[in-house]
Write a protein that holds these residues in place. Structure first.
Motif, PDB file in Angstrom:
ATOM      1  N   SER A   1       0.843  -1.194   0.000  1.00  0.00           N
ATOM      2  CA  SER A   1       0.000   0.000   0.000  1.00  0.00           C
ATOM      3  C   SER A   1       0.877   1.242   0.000  1.00  0.00           C
ATOM      4  O   SER A   1       1.944   1.247   0.609  1.00  0.00           O
ATOM      5  N   ILE A   2       0.414   2.271  -0.683  1.00  0.00           N
ATOM      6  CA  ILE A   2       1.159   3.524  -0.733  1.00  0.00           C
ATOM      7  C   ILE A   2       0.715   4.402   0.430  1.00  0.00           C
ATOM      8  O   ILE A   2      -0.470   4.702   0.572  1.00  0.00           O
ATOM      9  N   LYS A   3       1.625   4.843   1.246  1.00  0.00           N
ATOM     10  CA  LYS A   3       1.307   5.695   2.398  1.00  0.00           C
ATOM     11  C   LYS A   3       2.064   7.004   2.291  1.00  0.00           C
ATOM     12  O   LYS A   3       3.148   7.064   1.733  1.00  0.00           O
ATOM     13  N   ASN A   4       1.512   8.018   2.868  1.00  0.00           N
ATOM     14  CA  ASN A   4       2.140   9.333   2.875  1.00  0.00           C
ATOM     15  C   ASN A   4       3.019   9.450   4.119  1.00  0.00           C
ATOM     16  O   ASN A   4       2.545   9.746   5.204  1.00  0.00           O
ATOM     17  N   SER A   5       4.311   9.216   3.955  1.00  0.00           N
ATOM     18  CA  SER A   5       5.223   9.201   5.097  1.00  0.00           C
ATOM     19  C   SER A   5       5.477  10.588   5.671  1.00  0.00           C
ATOM     20  O   SER A   5       6.029  10.730   6.749  1.00  0.00           O
ATOM     21  N   ASN A   6       5.082  11.634   4.940  1.00  0.00           N
ATOM     22  CA  ASN A   6       5.326  13.001   5.419  1.00  0.00           C
ATOM     23  C   ASN A   6       4.221  13.505   6.332  1.00  0.00           C
ATOM     24  O   ASN A   6       4.322  14.596   6.879  1.00  0.00           O
TER      25      ASN A   6
ATOM     26  N   LYS B   1      -3.535  28.558   6.234  1.00  0.00           N
ATOM     27  CA  LYS B   1      -2.554  29.640   6.342  1.00  0.00           C
ATOM     28  C   LYS B   1      -1.185  29.110   6.776  1.00  0.00           C
ATOM     29  O   LYS B   1      -0.159  29.700   6.447  1.00  0.00           O
ATOM     30  N   MET B   2      -1.176  27.988   7.501  1.00  0.00           N
ATOM     31  CA  MET B   2       0.073  27.369   7.917  1.00  0.00           C
ATOM     32  C   MET B   2       0.656  26.477   6.817  1.00  0.00           C
ATOM     33  O   MET B   2       1.657  25.806   7.012  1.00  0.00           O
ATOM     34  N   LYS B   3      -0.036  26.472   5.659  1.00  0.00           N
ATOM     35  CA  LYS B   3       0.406  25.732   4.467  1.00  0.00           C
ATOM     36  C   LYS B   3       0.475  24.223   4.705  1.00  0.00           C
ATOM     37  O   LYS B   3       1.364  23.527   4.182  1.00  0.00           O
ATOM     38  N   LEU B   4      -0.463  23.701   5.482  1.00  0.00           N
ATOM     39  CA  LEU B   4      -0.535  22.257   5.684  1.00  0.00           C
ATOM     40  C   LEU B   4      -1.227  21.611   4.485  1.00  0.00           C
ATOM     41  O   LEU B   4      -1.995  22.255   3.774  1.00  0.00           O
ATOM     42  N   SER B   5      -0.968  20.343   4.277  1.00  0.00           N
ATOM     43  CA  SER B   5      -1.520  19.643   3.113  1.00  0.00           C
ATOM     44  C   SER B   5      -3.007  19.354   3.292  1.00  0.00           C
ATOM     45  O   SER B   5      -3.548  19.424   4.394  1.00  0.00           O
ATOM     46  N   GLY B   6      -3.653  19.017   2.183  1.00  0.00           N
ATOM     47  CA  GLY B   6      -5.063  18.659   2.213  1.00  0.00           C
ATOM     48  C   GLY B   6      -5.988  19.761   1.741  1.00  0.00           C
ATOM     49  O   GLY B   6      -7.185  19.547   1.569  1.00  0.00           O
ATOM     50  N   PHE B   7      -5.429  20.958   1.505  1.00  0.00           N
ATOM     51  CA  PHE B   7      -6.264  22.100   1.120  1.00  0.00           C
ATOM     52  C   PHE B   7      -6.044  22.535  -0.330  1.00  0.00           C
ATOM     53  O   PHE B   7      -6.475  23.615  -0.726  1.00  0.00           O
ATOM     54  N   GLU B   8      -5.374  21.700  -1.102  1.00  0.00           N
ATOM     55  CA  GLU B   8      -5.226  21.992  -2.524  1.00  0.00           C
ATOM     56  C   GLU B   8      -6.630  21.960  -3.164  1.00  0.00           C
ATOM     57  O   GLU B   8      -7.467  21.131  -2.797  1.00  0.00           O
ATOM     58  N   ASN B   9      -6.869  22.832  -4.127  1.00  0.00           N
ATOM     59  CA  ASN B   9      -8.205  22.928  -4.722  1.00  0.00           C
ATOM     60  C   ASN B   9      -8.701  21.611  -5.291  1.00  0.00           C
ATOM     61  O   ASN B   9      -9.842  21.199  -5.053  1.00  0.00           O
TER      62      ASN B   9
ATOM     63  N   LYS C   1     -15.950   7.920  -7.525  1.00  0.00           N
ATOM     64  CA  LYS C   1     -14.894   8.808  -8.015  1.00  0.00           C
ATOM     65  C   LYS C   1     -13.519   8.374  -7.496  1.00  0.00           C
ATOM     66  O   LYS C   1     -12.496   8.697  -8.100  1.00  0.00           O
ATOM     67  N   ILE C   2     -13.492   7.666  -6.367  1.00  0.00           N
ATOM     68  CA  ILE C   2     -12.213   7.213  -5.803  1.00  0.00           C
ATOM     69  C   ILE C   2     -11.464   6.364  -6.824  1.00  0.00           C
ATOM     70  O   ILE C   2     -10.238   6.419  -6.934  1.00  0.00           O
ATOM     71  N   ASP C   3     -12.218   5.554  -7.585  1.00  0.00           N
ATOM     72  CA  ASP C   3     -11.595   4.650  -8.559  1.00  0.00           C
ATOM     73  C   ASP C   3     -10.927   5.404  -9.707  1.00  0.00           C
ATOM     74  O   ASP C   3     -10.175   4.806 -10.481  1.00  0.00           O
ATOM     75  N   LEU C   4     -11.203   6.684  -9.823  1.00  0.00           N
ATOM     76  CA  LEU C   4     -10.628   7.473 -10.915  1.00  0.00           C
ATOM     77  C   LEU C   4      -9.356   8.214 -10.492  1.00  0.00           C
ATOM     78  O   LEU C   4      -8.720   8.860 -11.314  1.00  0.00           O
ATOM     79  N   LEU C   5      -9.007   8.113  -9.216  1.00  0.00           N
ATOM     80  CA  LEU C   5      -7.868   8.869  -8.712  1.00  0.00           C
ATOM     81  C   LEU C   5      -6.566   8.094  -8.865  1.00  0.00           C
ATOM     82  O   LEU C   5      -6.536   6.874  -8.733  1.00  0.00           O
ATOM     83  N   ASN C   6      -5.471   8.831  -9.123  1.00  0.00           N
ATOM     84  CA  ASN C   6      -4.155   8.190  -9.173  1.00  0.00           C
ATOM     85  C   ASN C   6      -3.542   8.179  -7.777  1.00  0.00           C
ATOM     86  O   ASN C   6      -4.148   8.635  -6.809  1.00  0.00           O
ATOM     87  N   TYR C   7      -2.310   7.653  -7.664  1.00  0.00           N
ATOM     88  CA  TYR C   7      -1.664   7.519  -6.348  1.00  0.00           C
ATOM     89  C   TYR C   7      -1.582   8.847  -5.592  1.00  0.00           C
ATOM     90  O   TYR C   7      -1.956   8.948  -4.435  1.00  0.00           O
ATOM     91  N   GLU C   8      -1.082   9.859  -6.275  1.00  0.00           N
ATOM     92  CA  GLU C   8      -0.883  11.159  -5.627  1.00  0.00           C
ATOM     93  C   GLU C   8      -2.205  11.747  -5.159  1.00  0.00           C
ATOM     94  O   GLU C   8      -2.309  12.311  -4.057  1.00  0.00           O
ATOM     95  N   GLU C   9      -3.242  11.613  -5.987  1.00  0.00           N
ATOM     96  CA  GLU C   9      -4.559  12.137  -5.631  1.00  0.00           C
ATOM     97  C   GLU C   9      -5.146  11.410  -4.426  1.00  0.00           C
ATOM     98  O   GLU C   9      -5.790  12.021  -3.567  1.00  0.00           O
ATOM     99  N   ILE C  10      -4.912  10.097  -4.349  1.00  0.00           N
ATOM    100  CA  ILE C  10      -5.381   9.311  -3.202  1.00  0.00           C
ATOM    101  C   ILE C  10      -4.697   9.776  -1.927  1.00  0.00           C
ATOM    102  O   ILE C  10      -5.320   9.952  -0.879  1.00  0.00           O
ATOM    103  N   LEU C  11      -3.384  10.004  -1.999  1.00  0.00           N
ATOM    104  CA  LEU C  11      -2.635  10.465  -0.828  1.00  0.00           C
ATOM    105  C   LEU C  11      -3.108  11.851  -0.388  1.00  0.00           C
ATOM    106  O   LEU C  11      -3.243  12.127   0.805  1.00  0.00           O
ATOM    107  N   ASN C  12      -3.357  12.721  -1.349  1.00  0.00           N
ATOM    108  CA  ASN C  12      -3.847  14.068  -1.033  1.00  0.00           C
ATOM    109  C   ASN C  12      -5.243  14.003  -0.403  1.00  0.00           C
ATOM    110  O   ASN C  12      -5.547  14.742   0.541  1.00  0.00           O
ATOM    111  N   LEU C  13      -6.079  13.103  -0.928  1.00  0.00           N
ATOM    112  CA  LEU C  13      -7.422  12.923  -0.375  1.00  0.00           C
ATOM    113  C   LEU C  13      -7.336  12.422   1.066  1.00  0.00           C
ATOM    114  O   LEU C  13      -8.083  12.856   1.943  1.00  0.00           O
ATOM    115  N   LYS C  14      -6.378  11.524   1.301  1.00  0.00           N
ATOM    116  CA  LYS C  14      -6.161  11.015   2.654  1.00  0.00           C
ATOM    117  C   LYS C  14      -5.805  12.167   3.613  1.00  0.00           C
ATOM    118  O   LYS C  14      -6.289  12.230   4.749  1.00  0.00           O
ATOM    119  N   SER C  15      -4.975  13.100   3.142  1.00  0.00           N
ATOM    120  CA  SER C  15      -4.611  14.265   3.958  1.00  0.00           C
ATOM    121  C   SER C  15      -5.842  15.127   4.246  1.00  0.00           C
ATOM    122  O   SER C  15      -6.022  15.612   5.368  1.00  0.00           O
TER     123      SER C  15
END
Length: 241
Positions: A54-59, A165-173, A190-204
């Motif tokens: 599984s791909i996880k966001n280590s950051n 404002k603190m520039k944390l992830s998860g708030f990209e448009n 719609k989840i099935d249409l997301l790529n790896y990066e989009e899934i990680l961003n959604l998780k954030s």
């Protein structure tokens, strides 16, 4: 005159969005065909010899908000919401107070409160309604019906704004649009249409939302206890620290 302008703008955008929805449906059908044919990688994990990777966001652990400052800020001004509005304005985020804000924002799938920077048609709509100008970009903002807000609902919005404002992830448009479609409009396919990066961003984005809800619960419990203790003091009862 103002109401007429707003009504005209909303009607215009109703027509635009009907056209946009039809185009979007065609794009989605095309994208689905590409995924089914294997031309786009929609896989979220790899299985090798029976083991799943599984791909996880280590950051993510490095991407947390230090809540101490915001807690102190809320505690200080919980009985004076206007001070929190002043704090927002001081950080150069505009606040708009407009009648029927909830209904007006629903036209572009936004809710009353904190709104992220927008581009394109949504930005044009907001600029026409709020600033009476033609522009295809907006900064982040708050849009409210009144400054007389439910304090705990507002704390949820304030927390999200502070994280942004603190520039944390998860708030990209794009991430927030995925979040809305999956969890507000309930288009879970719609989840099935997301790529790896989009899934990680959604998780954030999901974790940010859970953090905001937990923060509001924490503040509510804290001030509920404070009120109870205050009543005990008034009645001459002792309290434990």
């Amino acid at each position: 005159m103002k109401n007429f302008f707003e009504i005209l703008t909303i009607k215009l955008f109703d027509k635009i969005y009907t056209i946009q929805e039809k185009k979007h449906k065609k794009r989605m059908e095309k994208l689905n065909k590409k995924i089914l044919s294997g031309n786009i990688c929609g896989q979220k994990s790899h299985t090798i010899n029976g083991a799943t990777l599984s791909i996880k966001n280590s950051n993510y652990e490095k991407d947390k908000l230090n809540q101490e400052k915001i807690e102190k800020l809320i505690e200080k001004h919980i009985n004076e919401p206007q001070k929190l509005f002043d704090y927002i304005k001081g950080a150069k985020t505009p606040i708009y107070k407009i009648k029927n804000a909830d209904k007006i924002l629903a036209k572009i799938n936004e809710q009353e409160g904190f709104i992220l920077p927008q581009k394109g048609i949504k930005a044009l709509y907001l600029n026409l309604i709020l600033n009476k100008k033609i522009a295809f970009k907006t900064n982040e903002m708050f849009v409210l019906r009144s400054y007389n807000v439910n304090i705990y609902a507002f704390i949820y919005q304030f927390y999200n704004w502070y994280c942004y404002k603190m520039k944390l992830s998860g708030f990209e448009n794009a991430t927030q649009e995925h979040f809305k479609h999956v969890f507000e409009i309930c288009e879970t396919n719609k989840i099935d249409l997301l790529n790896y990066e989009e899934i990680l961003n959604l998780k954030s984005a999901i974790k940010r939302d859970i953090e905001a809800i937990d923060f509001v619960k924490k503040m509510a419990q804290k001030f509920s206890m404070q009120k109870k203790n205050l009543e005990k003091i008034k009645q001459g009862q002792s309290i434990s620290v």
